[in-house]
Write a protein that holds these residues in place. Structure first.
Motif, PDB file in Angstrom:
ATOM      1  N   LEU A 120      57.902  49.685  17.491  1.00 30.47           N
ATOM      2  CA  LEU A 120      58.262  49.364  18.872  1.00 30.47           C
ATOM      3  C   LEU A 120      57.823  47.947  19.207  1.00 30.47           C
ATOM      4  CD1 LEU A 120      57.013  52.590  20.720  1.00 30.47           C
ATOM      5  CD2 LEU A 120      59.380  52.042  20.182  1.00 30.47           C
ATOM      6  N   VAL A 121      58.664  47.247  19.955  1.00 31.46           N
ATOM      7  CA  VAL A 121      58.278  45.978  20.562  1.00 31.46           C
ATOM      8  C   VAL A 121      58.388  46.167  22.070  1.00 31.46           C
ATOM      9  CG1 VAL A 121      58.778  43.527  20.820  1.00 31.46           C
ATOM     10  CG2 VAL A 121      59.049  44.615  18.595  1.00 31.46           C
ATOM     11  N   LEU A 122      57.257  46.055  22.764  1.00 34.22           N
ATOM     12  CA  LEU A 122      57.195  46.285  24.208  1.00 34.22           C
ATOM     13  C   LEU A 122      57.042  44.956  24.941  1.00 34.22           C
ATOM     14  CD1 LEU A 122      54.583  49.194  24.123  1.00 34.22           C
ATOM     15  CD2 LEU A 122      57.063  49.413  24.054  1.00 34.22           C
ATOM     16  N   GLU A 123      57.639  44.898  26.115  1.00 33.92           N
ATOM     17  CA  GLU A 123      57.472  43.730  26.972  1.00 33.92           C
ATOM     18  C   GLU A 123      56.748  44.149  28.237  1.00 33.92           C
ATOM     19  OE1 GLU A 123      60.173  40.011  28.390  1.00 33.92           O
ATOM     20  OE2 GLU A 123      60.957  41.985  28.890  1.00 33.92           O
ATOM     21  N   VAL A 124      55.649  43.487  28.529  1.00 32.38           N
ATOM     22  CA  VAL A 124      54.864  43.796  29.728  1.00 32.38           C
ATOM     23  C   VAL A 124      55.467  43.036  30.911  1.00 32.38           C
ATOM     24  CG1 VAL A 124      52.583  43.748  30.777  1.00 32.38           C
ATOM     25  CG2 VAL A 124      52.800  44.074  28.312  1.00 32.38           C
ATOM     26  N   GLN A 125      55.813  43.773  31.966  1.00 29.56           N
ATOM     27  CA  GLN A 125      56.357  43.147  33.172  1.00 29.56           C
ATOM     28  C   GLN A 125      55.197  42.548  33.975  1.00 29.56           C
ATOM     29  OE1 GLN A 125      59.742  43.104  33.573  1.00 29.56           O
ATOM     30  NE2 GLN A 125      59.805  44.121  31.582  1.00 29.56           N
ATOM     31  N   ALA A 126      54.694  41.423  33.468  1.00 29.81           N
ATOM     32  CA  ALA A 126      53.484  40.834  34.037  1.00 29.81           C
ATOM     33  C   ALA A 126      53.668  40.393  35.481  1.00 29.81           C
ATOM     34  CB  ALA A 126      53.033  39.643  33.177  1.00 29.81           C
ATOM     35  N   ASP A 127      54.900  40.036  35.866  1.00 30.22           N
ATOM     36  CA  ASP A 127      55.135  39.629  37.257  1.00 30.22           C
ATOM     37  C   ASP A 127      54.886  40.782  38.227  1.00 30.22           C
ATOM     38  OD1 ASP A 127      55.743  37.027  36.645  1.00 30.22           O
ATOM     39  OD2 ASP A 127      57.886  37.407  36.398  1.00 30.22           O
ATOM     40  N   GLU A 128      55.060  42.026  37.732  1.00 30.49           N
ATOM     41  CA  GLU A 128      54.777  43.178  38.585  1.00 30.49           C
ATOM     42  C   GLU A 128      53.290  43.270  38.917  1.00 30.49           C
ATOM     43  OE1 GLU A 128      56.754  45.661  40.028  1.00 30.49           O
ATOM     44  OE2 GLU A 128      58.263  44.126  39.625  1.00 30.49           O
ATOM     45  N   ALA A 129      52.452  42.828  37.977  1.00 30.72           N
ATOM     46  CA  ALA A 129      51.012  42.824  38.252  1.00 30.72           C
ATOM     47  C   ALA A 129      50.690  41.835  39.368  1.00 30.72           C
ATOM     48  CB  ALA A 129      50.240  42.463  36.982  1.00 30.72           C
ATOM     49  N   VAL A 130      51.382  40.700  39.373  1.00 31.08           N
ATOM     50  CA  VAL A 130      51.190  39.731  40.454  1.00 31.08           C
ATOM     51  C   VAL A 130      51.656  40.327  41.783  1.00 31.08           C
ATOM     52  CG1 VAL A 130      51.781  37.424  41.291  1.00 31.08           C
ATOM     53  CG2 VAL A 130      51.447  37.811  38.838  1.00 31.08           C
ATOM     54  N   ARG A 131      52.809  41.001  41.770  1.00 31.22           N
ATOM     55  CA  ARG A 131      53.333  41.619  42.996  1.00 31.22           C
ATOM     56  C   ARG A 131      52.368  42.672  43.530  1.00 31.22           C
ATOM     57  NH1 ARG A 131      55.683  46.059  44.550  1.00 31.22           N
ATOM     58  NH2 ARG A 131      55.627  46.919  42.433  1.00 31.22           N
ATOM     59  N   THR A 132      51.803  43.484  42.633  1.00 30.65           N
ATOM     60  CA  THR A 132      50.839  44.498  43.049  1.00 30.65           C
ATOM     61  C   THR A 132      49.603  43.855  43.671  1.00 30.65           C
ATOM     62  OG1 THR A 132      51.599  45.949  41.274  1.00 30.65           O
ATOM     63  CG2 THR A 132      49.474  46.459  42.248  1.00 30.65           C
ATOM     64  N   THR A 133      49.164  42.754  43.088  1.00 27.50           N
ATOM     65  CA  THR A 133      48.006  42.043  43.646  1.00 27.50           C
ATOM     66  C   THR A 133      48.304  41.529  45.052  1.00 27.50           C
ATOM     67  OG1 THR A 133      47.331  41.369  41.425  1.00 27.50           O
ATOM     68  CG2 THR A 133      46.389  40.142  43.267  1.00 27.50           C
ATOM     69  N   VAL A 134      49.515  41.011  45.248  1.00 25.76           N
ATOM     70  CA  VAL A 134      49.900  40.515  46.562  1.00 25.76           C
ATOM     71  C   VAL A 134      49.897  41.652  47.585  1.00 25.76           C
ATOM     72  CG1 VAL A 134      51.795  39.512  47.911  1.00 25.76           C
ATOM     73  CG2 VAL A 134      51.222  38.572  45.662  1.00 25.76           C
ATOM     74  N   GLU A 135      50.434  42.820  47.206  1.00 18.19           N
ATOM     75  CA  GLU A 135      50.451  43.950  48.124  1.00 18.19           C
ATOM     76  C   GLU A 135      49.034  44.401  48.473  1.00 18.19           C
ATOM     77  OE1 GLU A 135      52.869  46.884  46.276  1.00 18.19           O
ATOM     78  OE2 GLU A 135      54.762  45.943  46.911  1.00 18.19           O
ATOM     79  N   ARG A 136      48.149  44.360  47.490  1.00 17.65           N
ATOM     80  CA  ARG A 136      46.756  44.723  47.762  1.00 17.65           C
ATOM     81  C   ARG A 136      46.113  43.714  48.719  1.00 17.65           C
ATOM     82  NH1 ARG A 136      42.302  42.880  45.626  1.00 17.65           N
ATOM     83  NH2 ARG A 136      43.391  41.876  43.879  1.00 17.65           N
ATOM     84  N   LEU A 137      46.428  42.441  48.522  1.00 18.08           N
ATOM     85  CA  LEU A 137      45.885  41.417  49.414  1.00 18.08           C
ATOM     86  C   LEU A 137      46.406  41.572  50.845  1.00 18.08           C
ATOM     87  CD1 LEU A 137      46.081  38.265  47.093  1.00 18.08           C
ATOM     88  CD2 LEU A 137      44.013  39.422  47.870  1.00 18.08           C
ATOM     89  N   VAL A 138      47.655  42.027  50.982  1.00 15.59           N
ATOM     90  CA  VAL A 138      48.211  42.266  52.316  1.00 15.59           C
ATOM     91  C   VAL A 138      47.388  43.321  53.046  1.00 15.59           C
ATOM     92  CG1 VAL A 138      50.183  43.247  53.555  1.00 15.59           C
ATOM     93  CG2 VAL A 138      50.553  41.500  51.812  1.00 15.59           C
ATOM     94  N   ASP A 139      47.078  44.431  52.357  1.00 17.25           N
ATOM     95  CA  ASP A 139      46.270  45.489  52.977  1.00 17.25           C
ATOM     96  C   ASP A 139      44.861  44.989  53.300  1.00 17.25           C
ATOM     97  OD1 ASP A 139      48.346  47.305  52.870  1.00 17.25           O
ATOM     98  OD2 ASP A 139      47.764  48.093  50.907  1.00 17.25           O
TER      99      ASP A 139
END
Length: 529
Positions: free
Chosen positions: A55-74
């Motif tokens: 298997l070759v997997l690709e990590v959707q690293a931009d989603e981690a940034v989006r999650t961080t932004v949502e946490r910062l909003v709260d």
């Protein structure tokens, strides 16, 4: 004679070490004292030989940034409330920025000071006042965003490795590939789909409150409410069906505090469920949440799907909770594995998938081994017929060469692949080629009238430089292939590199020792060549 003795000791020592490393691959029933004191690593077979998954997997690293932004909003909402800075809305924009709409333009300086002190990872982008409304845009700094992406890939790698270790795959190969990709090779996996589900499950566990009185099928929902799918289990029919449920957006708690997850059996319905245990901080948080929301429904959400939404009857202490649902025993075990190993920091997608069945692998071993045996026998016969006794000496060196290659594969824990077998066959040809060069030089020296001993000395001296030049350039090419090639190419490069070194040792040192023994010790008057 002294020089002969030391060379014989060197060769004997090398071959003894080779046999020690090779025996575990030839004999599985070695005594216990051997396994405790001596090497017991076997030659590892690649996926193309024993079957398995690539298997070759690709990590959707931009989603981690989006999650961080949502946490910062709260976090920013709570901070502004505690600092008594009036605001109307705080939200994440489509571009990933944080947009703050202030209720009072006079609070702009207070907001800027708060962002600089308590949210240093945010950059102040812009502030504008239009029609009495003051809007501020903040953005995660590029340096911080890059750090979050890099950390997401590293955490995903460790999380996947932990899951596979608990899954029970022997000798997995998990390593990063490029900036945001992960290579996973699982030899001997018999249920590929289960392995894919286990690896790819994000396993984000969240606890959210149910939005009471909200119809999940309504066209419009109140602010801060979202509809989620919910799995329900009917104990009368034993079936699972899916409905919808409205939940409040705010996540009260996540699975980051989980220290253990195990499978238990519900004695009432005889169905498995997953029991959770939290660390001390998580236990205090869970106790506070349940204490503040008695008589409300708390939904347990895994990867966006609600598995249960029980009513909180009283404050729950002790740091324990459970996930119930219509799990099979295998599903419950896999869920417990991913929860113990932790959630992926970002989703992963499968870019490449290859599955090799065990039967195909067995056929590959058979065909590869057959081709190696046939090729070796033909070479041995040719050398013995064409070069007579000298050909037999070359054959002895050739057999030792193969032993050294296989022992080195076990010693360095390298993986033998089908292209690797091709590399061994090529190496056998190259090893014979070295002997051919030496023997032809010896023949030339004998035709010039030199004695057998002088002819051997001159033949080895003049052919050795040519052999070294040819083999070192090939070795450089093999190293480059290993450095920049993918799986099958690397397998070929590994055996080729090991084989080149082994062939130089056997052709130059072993063959020369046998000739010197015959000419010096046995005082042979002529050479059969």
């Amino acid at each position: 004679m002294k020089d002969l003795r030391w060379r014989a000791i060197l060769i004997a020592g090398v071959m003894l070490v080779a046999i020690v490393y090779l025996l575990p691959s030839l004999n599985a029933s070695l005594p216990a004292w051997w396994k405790e004191t001596l090497p017991n690593d076997k030659i590892h077979l690649g996926l193309d030989l024993q079957g398995g998954m690539h298997l070759v997997l690709e990590v959707q690293a931009d989603e981690a940034v989006r999650t961080t932004v949502e946490r910062l909003v709260d976090e920013m909402k709570d901070t502004l409330r505690s600092e008594r800075i009036p605001f109307r809305t705080i939200k994440r924009t489509k571009g990933g920025d944080i947009q703050v709409e202030l209720a009072d333009a006079g609070a702009l300086d207070s907001l800027r000071s708060l962002v600089e002190k308590q949210f240093p990872i945010l950059d102040w982008v812009a502030a504008a006042t239009e029609e009495g409304a003051t809007t501020v845009l903040c953005r995660i700094s590029e340096k911080e965003a890059a750090r979050i992406r890099d950390l997401a890939v590293k955490q995903a790698l460790e999380t996947i490795r932990n899951r596979i270790d608990q899954f029970g795959v022997s000798e997995p190969d998990i390593r990063p590939q490029g900036e945001d990709r992960i290579l996973v090779q699982l030899p001997g996996v018999k249920d590929p789909q289960r392995a894919i589900d286990l690896i790819g499950k994000t396993a984000l566990l969240e606890f959210k409150l149910v939005a009471e009185g909200v119809d999940p099928n309504a066209k419009s929902l109140p602010p801060g409410v979202r509809v989620h799918p919910m799995k329900r289990f009917d104990p009368n029919t034993g079936r699972t069906f899916e409905t919808k449920i409205a939940l409040k957006d705010r996540t009260l708690m996540t699975g980051e505090y989980i220290t253990n997850a195990s499978v238990r059996i519900d004695t009432q319905y005889n169905t498995p469920y997953v029991a959770l245990e939290f660390d001390p901080q998580g236990a205090r948080l869970f106790e506070r949440i349940t204490g503040e929301h008695v008589k409300e429904r708390l939904a347990i959400v895994l990867d966006g799907v609600v598995y249960s939404a029980p009513v909180i009857q009283e404050k729950i202490g002790g740091g324990r909770a459970s996930i119930t649902g219509s799990f099979s025993m295998e599903e419950a075990r896999d869920l417990a594995i991913v929860l113990r190993a932790g959630a992926l920091p970002a989703p992963v997608t499968i870019l490449e998938e290859r599955t090799v069945g065990p039967s195909l692998g067995a056929d590959s071993i058979h065909q590869g081994f057959l081709s190696m045996v046939v090729g070796s026998v033909l070479i041995l016969l040719f050398m013995a017929v064409y070069y007579r006794v000298s050909g037999v000496i070359a054959n002895v060196a050739l057999v030792l060469n193969v032993v050294l290659i296989m022992a080195a594969l076990a010693a360095f824990r390298a993986t033998l692949t089908l292209p690797g077998i091709a590399g061994i066959i090529l190496t056998i040809g190259m090893a014979v080629d070295a002997n051919v060069l030496i023997f032809e030089r010896i023949r030339e020296e004998l035709r010039l009238g030199k004695t057998p001993r002088a002819a051997v000395d001159a033949g080895f001296a003049r052919a050795t430089l040519t052999i070294l030049d040819a083999n070192i350039t090939t070795l450089i090419a093999a190293v480059v292939l290993f450095q920049f090639g993918t799986g099958p190419v690397k397998g070929f490069a590994v055996t080729l590199s090991i084989g080149i070194v082994a062939s130089l040792f056997t052709a130059i040192i072993v063959s020369r020792l046998i000739f010197d023994y015959l000419l010096v010790q046995r005082r042979v008057r002529s050479i059969s060549i």
